[in-house]
Design a protein around this motif. Structure first.
Motif, PDB file in Angstrom:
ATOM      1  N   ALA A   1       0.832  -1.205   0.000  1.00 34.61           N
ATOM      2  CA  ALA A   1       0.000   0.000   0.000  1.00 34.61           C
ATOM      3  C   ALA A   1       0.864   1.251   0.000  1.00 34.61           C
ATOM      4  CB  ALA A   1      -0.916   0.004   1.223  1.00 34.61           C
ATOM      5  N   GLN A   2       1.966   1.217   0.719  1.00 37.85           N
ATOM      6  CA  GLN A   2       2.847   2.373   0.785  1.00 37.85           C
ATOM      7  C   GLN A   2       3.438   2.701  -0.577  1.00 37.85           C
ATOM      8  OE1 GLN A   2       6.022   2.031   3.634  1.00 37.85           O
ATOM      9  NE2 GLN A   2       6.966   3.971   3.041  1.00 37.85           N
ATOM     10  N   PHE A   3       3.819   1.679  -1.340  1.00 37.42           N
ATOM     11  CA  PHE A   3       4.375   1.917  -2.664  1.00 37.42           C
ATOM     12  C   PHE A   3       3.359   2.621  -3.563  1.00 37.42           C
ATOM     13  CE2 PHE A   3       7.163  -2.016  -1.910  1.00 37.42           C
ATOM     14  CZ  PHE A   3       8.187  -1.237  -1.406  1.00 37.42           C
ATOM     15  N   VAL A   4       2.108   2.175  -3.494  1.00 40.49           N
ATOM     16  CA  VAL A   4       1.068   2.787  -4.318  1.00 40.49           C
ATOM     17  C   VAL A   4       0.829   4.233  -3.885  1.00 40.49           C
ATOM     18  CG1 VAL A   4      -1.343   2.660  -5.035  1.00 40.49           C
ATOM     19  CG2 VAL A   4      -0.016   0.559  -4.754  1.00 40.49           C
ATOM     20  N   CYS A   5       0.784   4.470  -2.568  1.00 43.78           N
ATOM     21  CA  CYS A   5       0.561   5.827  -2.067  1.00 43.78           C
ATOM     22  C   CYS A   5       1.711   6.751  -2.433  1.00 43.78           C
ATOM     23  CB  CYS A   5       0.375   5.801  -0.545  1.00 43.78           C
ATOM     24  SG  CYS A   5      -1.188   5.067  -0.012  1.00 43.78           S
ATOM     25  N   GLU A   6       2.929   6.250  -2.364  1.00 43.28           N
ATOM     26  CA  GLU A   6       4.075   7.066  -2.720  1.00 43.28           C
ATOM     27  C   GLU A   6       4.052   7.424  -4.202  1.00 43.28           C
ATOM     28  OE1 GLU A   6       7.482   4.860  -1.515  1.00 43.28           O
ATOM     29  OE2 GLU A   6       7.334   5.464   0.593  1.00 43.28           O
ATOM     30  N   ARG A   7       3.549   6.517  -5.008  1.00 42.04           N
ATOM     31  CA  ARG A   7       3.425   6.830  -6.435  1.00 42.04           C
ATOM     32  C   ARG A   7       2.414   7.951  -6.633  1.00 42.04           C
ATOM     33  NH1 ARG A   7       3.992   5.711 -11.625  1.00 42.04           N
ATOM     34  NH2 ARG A   7       2.167   5.999 -12.961  1.00 42.04           N
TER      35      ARG A   7
ATOM     36  N   SER B   1       0.387  10.497   1.385  1.00 43.31           N
ATOM     37  CA  SER B   1      -0.891   9.814   1.315  1.00 43.31           C
ATOM     38  C   SER B   1      -0.837   8.532   2.133  1.00 43.31           C
ATOM     39  CB  SER B   1      -1.225   9.483  -0.143  1.00 43.31           C
ATOM     40  OG  SER B   1      -1.372  10.650  -0.906  1.00 43.31           O
ATOM     41  N   THR B   2      -1.987   8.131   2.636  1.00 40.18           N
ATOM     42  CA  THR B   2      -2.068   6.905   3.426  1.00 40.18           C
ATOM     43  C   THR B   2      -3.223   6.053   2.928  1.00 40.18           C
ATOM     44  OG1 THR B   2      -3.485   7.988   5.067  1.00 40.18           O
ATOM     45  CG2 THR B   2      -1.101   7.998   5.483  1.00 40.18           C
ATOM     46  N   ALA B   3      -3.056   4.740   3.059  1.00 35.15           N
ATOM     47  CA  ALA B   3      -4.123   3.813   2.679  1.00 35.15           C
ATOM     48  C   ALA B   3      -5.171   3.789   3.783  1.00 35.15           C
ATOM     49  CB  ALA B   3      -3.557   2.423   2.457  1.00 35.15           C
ATOM     50  N   VAL B   4      -6.436   3.805   3.399  1.00 37.09           N
ATOM     51  CA  VAL B   4      -7.520   3.694   4.378  1.00 37.09           C
ATOM     52  C   VAL B   4      -7.453   2.296   4.988  1.00 37.09           C
ATOM     53  CG1 VAL B   4     -10.014   3.674   4.678  1.00 37.09           C
ATOM     54  CG2 VAL B   4      -8.953   5.334   3.141  1.00 37.09           C
TER      55      VAL B   4
ATOM     56  N   ARG C   1      -6.435  -9.621  -5.497  1.00 34.07           N
ATOM     57  CA  ARG C   1      -7.032 -10.827  -6.054  1.00 34.07           C
ATOM     58  C   ARG C   1      -6.395 -11.106  -7.405  1.00 34.07           C
ATOM     59  NH1 ARG C   1     -12.081 -12.084  -3.802  1.00 34.07           N
ATOM     60  NH2 ARG C   1     -11.971 -11.627  -1.571  1.00 34.07           N
ATOM     61  N   GLY C   2      -5.537 -12.097  -7.442  1.00 31.44           N
ATOM     62  CA  GLY C   2      -4.850 -12.402  -8.686  1.00 31.44           C
ATOM     63  C   GLY C   2      -3.971 -11.243  -9.122  1.00 31.44           C
ATOM     64  N   ASP C   3      -4.213 -10.723 -10.317  1.00 30.28           N
ATOM     65  CA  ASP C   3      -3.405  -9.637 -10.861  1.00 30.28           C
ATOM     66  C   ASP C   3      -3.963  -8.255 -10.525  1.00 30.28           C
ATOM     67  OD1 ASP C   3      -1.664 -11.450 -12.063  1.00 30.28           O
ATOM     68  OD2 ASP C   3      -2.873 -11.553 -13.897  1.00 30.28           O
ATOM     69  N   VAL C   4      -5.042  -8.194  -9.745  1.00 23.28           N
ATOM     70  CA  VAL C   4      -5.718  -6.923  -9.469  1.00 23.28           C
ATOM     71  C   VAL C   4      -5.531  -6.501  -8.017  1.00 23.28           C
ATOM     72  CG1 VAL C   4      -7.908  -5.677  -9.539  1.00 23.28           C
ATOM     73  CG2 VAL C   4      -7.435  -7.448 -11.233  1.00 23.28           C
ATOM     74  N   LEU C   5      -5.078  -5.273  -7.855  1.00 20.43           N
ATOM     75  CA  LEU C   5      -4.879  -4.670  -6.525  1.00 20.43           C
ATOM     76  C   LEU C   5      -5.840  -3.502  -6.379  1.00 20.43           C
ATOM     77  CD1 LEU C   5      -1.515  -3.635  -4.866  1.00 20.43           C
ATOM     78  CD2 LEU C   5      -3.317  -1.946  -5.200  1.00 20.43           C
ATOM     79  N   GLN C   6      -6.468  -3.393  -5.209  1.00 20.85           N
ATOM     80  CA  GLN C   6      -7.374  -2.264  -4.985  1.00 20.85           C
ATOM     81  C   GLN C   6      -7.204  -1.730  -3.572  1.00 20.85           C
ATOM     82  OE1 GLN C   6     -11.447  -2.295  -6.529  1.00 20.85           O
ATOM     83  NE2 GLN C   6     -12.164  -1.788  -4.465  1.00 20.85           N
ATOM     84  N   LEU C   7      -7.302  -0.411  -3.441  1.00 15.61           N
ATOM     85  CA  LEU C   7      -7.266   0.221  -2.127  1.00 15.61           C
ATOM     86  C   LEU C   7      -7.834   1.627  -2.215  1.00 15.61           C
ATOM     87  CD1 LEU C   7      -3.724   1.497  -1.104  1.00 15.61           C
ATOM     88  CD2 LEU C   7      -4.368   1.017  -3.450  1.00 15.61           C
TER      89      LEU C   7
END
Length: 279
Positions: A156-162, A181-184, A191-197
């Protein structure tokens, strides 16, 4: 104002911010298992934030009224399909253009009157690997699964940093102080190849001196909530995803469901093994 006129949005509102000014608030470009909605009270570390109406400089009564009969349209692209309210603007950028400089955003849609923005993004996994300082372990710039980058909090941190990196790039040299930014909590799912947050971003207020006496005037900050859904494409070298967000007062009043439906409608059509981006 020129863009508003073209979009038919001149309905007696006060002068509106430019699209670039609105996108700066995005910390500014995807359904899986149900994600708990983020609530404004979970992010009280900033004492005062502006509502959507305050941020746009309009009266609450001037904001578009929500109703159950929202007309939708589906944007059909060779790479993806996306359904969103019919009165939203839509801009498609070419992959051969300045996609890298724009943080990988290939499509933008939204409503200038409510500061709602949805972006479709396409970028190389190599960017995330470099950000995570993991490129030496994946010299080909590919991963087999999301967990290769880490699990839960680290991922989650990698995605938020992006997201924060894109906001800095879009702001260019303008002075904007944004907290990381922070993940809720509880929103991350893979799930498989899909990431969501869901992502929460606080943009701090600014202080300026005005008048002959140099009195300090504080402009409250804003808080933005976004839902991101990212898909690791076949071959493991590229990611395509959708990010949809608005200010927290709209999100908490039910707009999270509208934006969640937009995210859920996202369908990738061109997902072959061959890379979509130039080398």
């Amino acid at each position: 104002m020129r863009l508003l006129a073209l979009l038919g949005l001149t309905t007696g509102l006060k002068p509106q911010p430019t699209r670039q000014e609105l996108l700066r608030g995005a910390a500014a470009s995807a359904l899986l298992a149900p994600v708990p909605p983020a609530r404004a009270e979970e992010f009280k570390d900033v004492a005062t934030v502006r509502t959507t109406a305050q941020a746009l400089g309009v009266d609450e009564r001037d904001l578009p009224r929500k109703n159950q009969d929202v007309k939708l349209r589906t944007y059909v692209d060779p790479l993806f399909d996306l359904t969103f309210p019919k009165d939203w603007f839509a801009i498609r950028r070419t992959i051969d253009g300045d996609i890298v400089r724009r943080g990988g955003v290939i499509f933008s849609a939204g409503n200038l009157r409510t500061a709602e923005v949805v972006t479709v993004e396409l970028f190389k996994v190599k960017e995330l690997l470099a950000q995570a300082e993991a490129l030496p372990y994946f010299p080909e710039g590919k991963i087999k699964q999301w967990n290769d980058l880490g699990k839960d909090a680290a991922l989650a941190q990698f995605v938020c940093e992006r997201r924060d990196g894109e906001a800095t790039a879009s702001a260019r040299k303008q002075q904007i102080q944004a907290r990381a930014s922070t993940a809720v909590p509880g929103s991350l799912s893979v799930r498989g190849d899909v990431l969501q947050l869901d992502i929460a971003t606080d943009i701090q207020g600014t202080t300026a001196r005005v008048g002959e006496a140099g009195s300090e005037v504080m402009t409250p900050g804003i808080r933005r909530l976004q839902r991101a859904r990212l898909t690791l494409l076949p071959g493991g070298s590229e990611v395509m995803g959708v990010v949809a967000g608005c200010l927290d007062d709209l999100w908490s009043s039910g707009e999270d469901r509208v934006l969640g439906d937009v995210v859920e409608s996202f369908r990738i059509k061109a997902a072959g093994a061959a890379p979509l981006l130039p080398a």
